[in-house]
Design an enzyme around this catalytic site. Structure first.
Site, mmCIF file in Angstrom:
data_model
loop_
_atom_site.group_PDB
_atom_site.id
_atom_site.type_symbol
_atom_site.label_atom_id
_atom_site.label_comp_id
_atom_site.label_asym_id
_atom_site.label_seq_id
_atom_site.Cartn_x
_atom_site.Cartn_y
_atom_site.Cartn_z
ATOM 1 N N LYS A 204 0.831 -1.214 0.000
ATOM 2 C CA LYS A 204 0.000 0.000 0.000
ATOM 3 C C LYS A 204 0.858 1.255 0.000
ATOM 4 C CE LYS A 204 -4.271 -2.186 1.165
ATOM 5 N NZ LYS A 204 -5.323 -2.555 2.108
ATOM 6 N N ARG A 244 -2.808 -10.534 4.393
ATOM 7 C CA ARG A 244 -3.159 -10.630 2.967
ATOM 8 C C ARG A 244 -2.021 -9.968 2.187
ATOM 9 N NH1 ARG A 244 -5.341 -7.329 -0.787
ATOM 10 N NH2 ARG A 244 -6.799 -8.208 -2.289
#
Ligand code: PMM
Length: 271
Positions: A204, A244
């Protein structure tokens, strides 16, 4: 949990596995690298992303879920749509990963509850087109915990099984970099919610900013796996249930280090 994004536009790996055959091959690679779960999604949730039609999402997700489940994979389907979740479960998915925690589609939760499925509910404040304008908190850790607790209560009241509910703080979803760091620093606090936790930090943007001066370009997503692996270590040390990630091999090896060290931790003595 290894990520298989069957999308043309995900920020992290958009377009790389858009063709079904390529997505299935990638899913098998993810499993060979040591993932316990493979998360198949057909909608990009990067900030500002437009949603695909239901038909398009079904077209992307279902054949990939079917092929991976046929290979014996435990598949989760990353979708906010009940219709897609239902088709994916019919094709062999075992877990529904809904980044809206059931808020985006009112038929999702009653159906998941009826089907008795495992459900991952993420902290969410609205669709990607507008979510960054909602990144306003008094105290991000307290606010996310309170909102997730409200969601947990609503989900349990609607019949989601207590032992099959996983919660996720939703890094990057209506969160600034500062909010993400504050949540990462507070992972043990989230255990107060009383459910297994999943963390999605992989590649991210906040990780791409580390070490870059203001105005300097971000490190590209595919070069954020070292930082991602460090977040997996933080998650493992905080006792989270799942991370994840896109690059499974690095996380598997890093978690083996945490587990080996924890096995050698001294027994707690008498107080
Ligand atoms: N992040 C993305 C997609 N799905 N699911 C859960 N449960 N938690 C997340 O943080 C999450 C998610 C966005 O990342 P991607 O575009 O790399 O898939």
């Amino acid at each position: 949990m290894g990520v298989v994004n069957v999308t043309p536009d995900s920020f992290s790996d958009g377009g790389e596995w858009f063709e079904p055959d390529a997505a299935v091959r990638h899913g098998l690679d993810v499993l060979a690298a040591g993932a316990d779960l493979v998360d198949v999604g057909g909608e990009s949730t990067r900030p500002g992303a437009e949603r695909p039609s239901v038909e398009e999402e079904l077209r992307r997700v279902v054949p990939v879920v079917r092929a991976l489940a046929a290979e014996g994979a435990v598949v989760s389907v990353d979708t906010m749509r009940a219709e897609v979740a239902r088709a994916a479960v019919e094709a062999g998915a075992a877990i529904v990963n809904d980044v809206s925690g059931g808020l985006a589609d009112e038929s999702m939760v009653p159906w998941v509850a009826h089907a008795g499925l495992a459900f991952v509910a993420m902290h969410w404040r609205g669709h990607s087109t507008s979510m960054q304008s909602r990144a306003v908190y008094d105290d991000v850790v307290a606010d996310v915990c309170r909102e997730l607790a409200e969601r947990r209560d609503a989900l349990l009241a609607a019949g989601i099984r207590q032992d099959l509910l996983v919660l996720d703080p939703g890094l990057g979803f209506a969160k600034t970099a500062e909010h993400n760091w504050a949540l990462l620093a507070a992972l043990p606090v989230l255990h107060g919610l009383g459910h297994p936790l999943l963390l999605g930090a992989s590649r991210k943007t906040f990780l791409g900013r580390l070490g870059r001066h203001p105005g300097e370009p971000l490190r590209p997503p595919a070069e954020r796996d070292v930082e991602t692996t460090a977040t997996s270590v933080l998650a493992a040390m905080a006792g989270l249930w799942c991370v994840r990630v896109h690059d499974v091999a690095s996380t598997v090896r890093a978690i083996a280090v945490v587990e080996a060290a924890m096995e050698h931790a001294p027994e707690e003595g008498p107080a």
